[in-house]
Design an enzyme around this catalytic site. Structure first.
Site, PDB file in Angstrom:
ATOM      1  N   SER A   7     -15.539 -13.537 -15.710  1.00  0.00           N
ATOM      2  CA  SER A   7     -15.050 -12.266 -16.255  1.00  0.00           C
ATOM      3  C   SER A   7     -13.838 -11.795 -15.460  1.00  0.00           C
ATOM      4  O   SER A   7     -13.919 -11.563 -14.250  1.00  0.00           O
ATOM      5  CB  SER A   7     -16.141 -11.207 -16.186  1.00  0.00           C
ATOM      6  OG  SER A   7     -15.553  -9.939 -16.398  1.00  0.00           O
ATOM      7  N   HIS A  32     -13.837 -14.713 -19.971  1.00  0.00           N
ATOM      8  CA  HIS A  32     -14.458 -13.522 -20.569  1.00  0.00           C
ATOM      9  C   HIS A  32     -13.541 -12.327 -20.317  1.00  0.00           C
ATOM     10  O   HIS A  32     -13.219 -12.004 -19.175  1.00  0.00           O
ATOM     11  CB  HIS A  32     -15.830 -13.313 -19.931  1.00  0.00           C
ATOM     12  CG  HIS A  32     -16.624 -12.208 -20.538  1.00  0.00           C
ATOM     13  ND1 HIS A  32     -17.348 -12.362 -21.706  1.00  0.00           N
ATOM     14  CD2 HIS A  32     -16.831 -10.933 -20.142  1.00  0.00           C
ATOM     15  CE1 HIS A  32     -17.965 -11.229 -21.989  1.00  0.00           C
ATOM     16  NE2 HIS A  32     -17.657 -10.332 -21.064  1.00  0.00           N
ATOM     17  N   ASP A  34     -13.049  -8.365 -20.821  1.00  0.00           N
ATOM     18  CA  ASP A  34     -13.775  -7.121 -21.092  1.00  0.00           C
ATOM     19  C   ASP A  34     -12.808  -6.032 -21.521  1.00  0.00           C
ATOM     20  O   ASP A  34     -11.965  -5.581 -20.744  1.00  0.00           O
ATOM     21  CB  ASP A  34     -14.504  -6.670 -19.818  1.00  0.00           C
ATOM     22  CG  ASP A  34     -15.708  -7.546 -19.531  1.00  0.00           C
ATOM     23  OD1 ASP A  34     -16.565  -7.668 -20.422  1.00  0.00           O
ATOM     24  OD2 ASP A  34     -15.782  -8.101 -18.421  1.00  0.00           O
ATOM     25  N   MET A  36     -12.356  -2.244 -22.656  1.00  0.00           N
ATOM     26  CA  MET A  36     -13.067  -0.958 -22.595  1.00  0.00           C
ATOM     27  C   MET A  36     -12.127   0.177 -22.982  1.00  0.00           C
ATOM     28  O   MET A  36     -10.961   0.182 -22.589  1.00  0.00           O
ATOM     29  CB  MET A  36     -13.558  -0.715 -21.167  1.00  0.00           C
ATOM     30  CG  MET A  36     -14.422  -1.847 -20.635  1.00  0.00           C
ATOM     31  SD  MET A  36     -15.074  -1.444 -19.020  1.00  0.00           S
ATOM     32  CE  MET A  36     -15.852  -2.998 -18.590  1.00  0.00           C
ATOM     33  N   HIS A  65     -14.782  -9.481 -25.285  1.00  0.00           N
ATOM     34  CA  HIS A  65     -15.952  -8.591 -25.381  1.00  0.00           C
ATOM     35  C   HIS A  65     -15.446  -7.163 -25.599  1.00  0.00           C
ATOM     36  O   HIS A  65     -14.944  -6.531 -24.669  1.00  0.00           O
ATOM     37  CB  HIS A  65     -16.758  -8.728 -24.067  1.00  0.00           C
ATOM     38  CG  HIS A  65     -17.908  -7.788 -23.944  1.00  0.00           C
ATOM     39  ND1 HIS A  65     -18.582  -7.619 -22.740  1.00  0.00           N
ATOM     40  CD2 HIS A  65     -18.527  -6.978 -24.837  1.00  0.00           C
ATOM     41  CE1 HIS A  65     -19.557  -6.741 -22.909  1.00  0.00           C
ATOM     42  NE2 HIS A  65     -19.539  -6.329 -24.162  1.00  0.00           N
ATOM     43  N   MET A  67     -15.826  -3.430 -25.876  1.00  0.00           N
ATOM     44  CA  MET A  67     -16.682  -2.268 -25.589  1.00  0.00           C
ATOM     45  C   MET A  67     -15.925  -1.039 -26.078  1.00  0.00           C
ATOM     46  O   MET A  67     -15.316  -0.292 -25.308  1.00  0.00           O
ATOM     47  CB  MET A  67     -16.972  -2.196 -24.083  1.00  0.00           C
ATOM     48  CG  MET A  67     -18.034  -3.201 -23.651  1.00  0.00           C
ATOM     49  SD  MET A  67     -17.990  -3.559 -21.893  1.00  0.00           S
ATOM     50  CE  MET A  67     -16.737  -4.842 -21.879  1.00  0.00           C
ATOM     51  N   MET A 136     -26.538  -7.958 -22.852  1.00  0.00           N
ATOM     52  CA  MET A 136     -26.058  -7.316 -21.623  1.00  0.00           C
ATOM     53  C   MET A 136     -27.213  -7.225 -20.621  1.00  0.00           C
ATOM     54  O   MET A 136     -28.287  -6.715 -20.954  1.00  0.00           O
ATOM     55  CB  MET A 136     -25.553  -5.892 -21.902  1.00  0.00           C
ATOM     56  CG  MET A 136     -24.275  -5.789 -22.709  1.00  0.00           C
ATOM     57  SD  MET A 136     -22.861  -6.682 -22.048  1.00  0.00           S
ATOM     58  CE  MET A 136     -22.673  -5.940 -20.421  1.00  0.00           C
ATOM     59  N   GLY A 141     -19.575  -1.354 -18.554  1.00  0.00           N
ATOM     60  CA  GLY A 141     -18.566  -0.439 -18.019  1.00  0.00           C
ATOM     61  C   GLY A 141     -17.985  -0.899 -16.688  1.00  0.00           C
ATOM     62  O   GLY A 141     -16.822  -0.651 -16.421  1.00  0.00           O
ATOM     63  N   PHE A 142     -18.807  -1.559 -15.898  1.00  0.00           N
ATOM     64  CA  PHE A 142     -18.338  -1.919 -14.557  1.00  0.00           C
ATOM     65  C   PHE A 142     -18.875  -3.285 -14.139  1.00  0.00           C
ATOM     66  O   PHE A 142     -19.992  -3.659 -14.499  1.00  0.00           O
ATOM     67  CB  PHE A 142     -18.795  -0.869 -13.534  1.00  0.00           C
ATOM     68  CG  PHE A 142     -18.256   0.502 -13.847  1.00  0.00           C
ATOM     69  CD1 PHE A 142     -16.988   0.889 -13.412  1.00  0.00           C
ATOM     70  CD2 PHE A 142     -18.986   1.379 -14.636  1.00  0.00           C
ATOM     71  CE1 PHE A 142     -16.480   2.135 -13.756  1.00  0.00           C
ATOM     72  CE2 PHE A 142     -18.484   2.636 -14.978  1.00  0.00           C
ATOM     73  CZ  PHE A 142     -17.229   3.010 -14.535  1.00  0.00           C
ATOM     74  N   GLY A 143     -18.070  -3.986 -13.341  1.00  0.00           N
ATOM     75  CA  GLY A 143     -18.531  -5.230 -12.742  1.00  0.00           C
ATOM     76  C   GLY A 143     -19.336  -4.917 -11.482  1.00  0.00           C
ATOM     77  O   GLY A 143     -19.397  -3.769 -11.038  1.00  0.00           O
ATOM     78  N   GLY A 144     -19.947  -5.937 -10.945  1.00  0.00           N
ATOM     79  CA  GLY A 144     -20.609  -5.809  -9.645  1.00  0.00           C
ATOM     80  C   GLY A 144     -21.924  -5.046  -9.640  1.00  0.00           C
ATOM     81  O   GLY A 144     -22.393  -4.609  -8.593  1.00  0.00           O
ATOM     82  N   ASP A 171     -24.575 -11.338 -19.810  1.00  0.00           N
ATOM     83  CA  ASP A 171     -23.422 -10.721 -19.144  1.00  0.00           C
ATOM     84  C   ASP A 171     -23.868  -9.575 -18.248  1.00  0.00           C
ATOM     85  O   ASP A 171     -24.410  -8.580 -18.726  1.00  0.00           O
ATOM     86  CB  ASP A 171     -22.466 -10.200 -20.239  1.00  0.00           C
ATOM     87  CG  ASP A 171     -21.198  -9.565 -19.686  1.00  0.00           C
ATOM     88  OD1 ASP A 171     -20.960  -9.638 -18.470  1.00  0.00           O
ATOM     89  OD2 ASP A 171     -20.445  -8.991 -20.508  1.00  0.00           O
ATOM     90  N   GLY A 173     -24.166  -8.979 -13.650  1.00  0.00           N
ATOM     91  CA  GLY A 173     -24.992  -9.168 -12.453  1.00  0.00           C
ATOM     92  C   GLY A 173     -25.508 -10.576 -12.234  1.00  0.00           C
ATOM     93  O   GLY A 173     -26.434 -10.784 -11.442  1.00  0.00           O
ATOM     94  N   GLY A 193     -18.580 -12.364 -13.151  1.00  0.00           N
ATOM     95  CA  GLY A 193     -17.361 -11.777 -12.606  1.00  0.00           C
ATOM     96  C   GLY A 193     -17.326 -11.953 -11.107  1.00  0.00           C
ATOM     97  O   GLY A 193     -16.715 -12.901 -10.579  1.00  0.00           O
ATOM     98  N   SER A 194     -18.029 -11.067 -10.416  1.00  0.00           N
ATOM     99  CA  SER A 194     -18.020 -11.081  -8.949  1.00  0.00           C
ATOM    100  C   SER A 194     -18.463 -12.424  -8.381  1.00  0.00           C
ATOM    101  O   SER A 194     -17.929 -12.875  -7.368  1.00  0.00           O
ATOM    102  CB  SER A 194     -18.951  -9.993  -8.394  1.00  0.00           C
ATOM    103  OG  SER A 194     -19.219  -9.012  -9.356  1.00  0.00           O
TER     104      SER A 194
HETATM  105  C1  DX5 Z   1     -19.580  -5.150 -17.765  1.00  0.00           C
HETATM  106  C2  DX5 Z   1     -18.836  -6.366 -18.257  1.00  0.00           C
HETATM  107  C3  DX5 Z   1     -19.119  -7.626 -17.527  1.00  0.00           C
HETATM  108  C4  DX5 Z   1     -18.769  -7.610 -16.063  1.00  0.00           C
HETATM  109  C5  DX5 Z   1     -19.561  -8.676 -15.357  1.00  0.00           C
HETATM  110  O1  DX5 Z   1     -19.335  -4.107 -18.649  1.00  0.00           O
HETATM  111  O2  DX5 Z   1     -19.150  -6.593 -19.621  1.00  0.00           O
HETATM  112  O3  DX5 Z   1     -18.483  -8.709 -18.177  1.00  0.00           O
HETATM  113  O4  DX5 Z   1     -17.424  -7.846 -15.832  1.00  0.00           O
HETATM  114  O5  DX5 Z   1     -19.265  -8.591 -14.011  1.00  0.00           O
HETATM  115  P1  DX5 Z   1     -20.325  -9.035 -12.891  1.00  0.00           P
HETATM  116  O6  DX5 Z   1     -20.584 -10.503 -13.100  1.00  0.00           O
HETATM  117  O7  DX5 Z   1     -19.641  -8.732 -11.624  1.00  0.00           O
HETATM  118  O8  DX5 Z   1     -21.576  -8.214 -13.124  1.00  0.00           O
HETATM  119 ZN    ZN Z   2     -18.421  -8.459 -20.626  1.00  0.00          ZN
END
Ligand code: DX5
Ligand code: ZN
Length: 214
Positions: A7, A32, A34, A36, A65, A67, A136, A141-144, A171, A173, A193-194
């Protein structure tokens, strides 16, 4: 066959082109993206212009993706920007059939996304109309964020209904510790992502995830 979809949300945003090259060289097949809108989710990312610029630099499968509160309006701009797959949330305001038809009218793959608290049963009639389901495993909304394992029975249920020849993406964590659980439940496309962009060696992280056993 497990595919890892890094991501871009976790990448260094000042270096997007290079970051995509790094994960492409590291063996990723999907990217991927994202998208938003600051309304459907409490965060903003990037739009079609960014995707179009990256398209010129990459042969990865672009997994977009959305959102967005009203995704149907943005399908065409993201197709033109180079999306290969577009997924949108069943919780959004757009008509689900219209979105699927519009995405397919451009000859690309369509998928529906479920938030962690959304049950899949009311939407099972759509399964035969889409190419992918995205479950999901964090609130979008946020990574990590931390992986929500309670969503895994939804993955297992969709796998049971759809059989092996169907893409189920998960998708949020996902890391090297929990990827095995997700694969065991039936996910075959792993968004990370992370765990990829934050890894010392992204190639190793992608290889380990790709090798996760079900
Ligand atoms: C969250 C995103 C994810 C996110 C995943 O809204 O849809 O794609 O970037 O990031 P990690 O792998 O760090 O949870
Ligand atoms: Zn995503």
């Amino acid at each position: 066959m497990i595919k890892v979809a890094p991501s871009l949300l976790a990448a260094d945003m000042s270096e997007l082109g290079n970051q995509v090259k790094i994960i492409e060289d590291a063996g990723a097949k999907y990217l991927h993206l994202d998208i938003m809108d600051g309304h459907f989710v409490p965060n903003l990312t990037f739009g079609p212009a960014t995707v179009q610029s990256l398209r010129k630099k990459s042969n990865l499968v672009f997994d977009v993706h959305l959102m967005l509160t009203d995704p149907v309006k943005y399908i065409e701009p993201f197709v033109k920007a180079g999306a290969d797959i577009i997924t949108f949330h069943v919780e959004s305001n757009s008509n689900i059939d219209k979105c699927i038809e519009k995405i397919h009218s451009f000859g690309i793959k369509a998928g529906i996304v479920f938030n962690p608290d959304t049950g899949t049963e009311p939407y099972e009639a759509y399964l035969s109309k889409v190419d992918m389901v995205l479950i999901m495993s964090v609130y979008p909304g946020f990574g990590g964020q931390k992986f929500i394992e309670d969503v895994l029975p939804k993955v297992a249920r969709i796998r049971e209904i759809m059989g092996n020849n169907f893409d189920i993406e998960i998708d949020g964590g996902i890391n090297l510790k929990n990827v095995g659980e997700a694969v065991k439940a039936g996910a075959n496309i792993i968004v990370a992502g992370s765990a990829v962009f934050g890894a010392k060696d992204p190639a190793q992280a992608i290889a380990e995830m790709t090798g996760a056993q079900s």
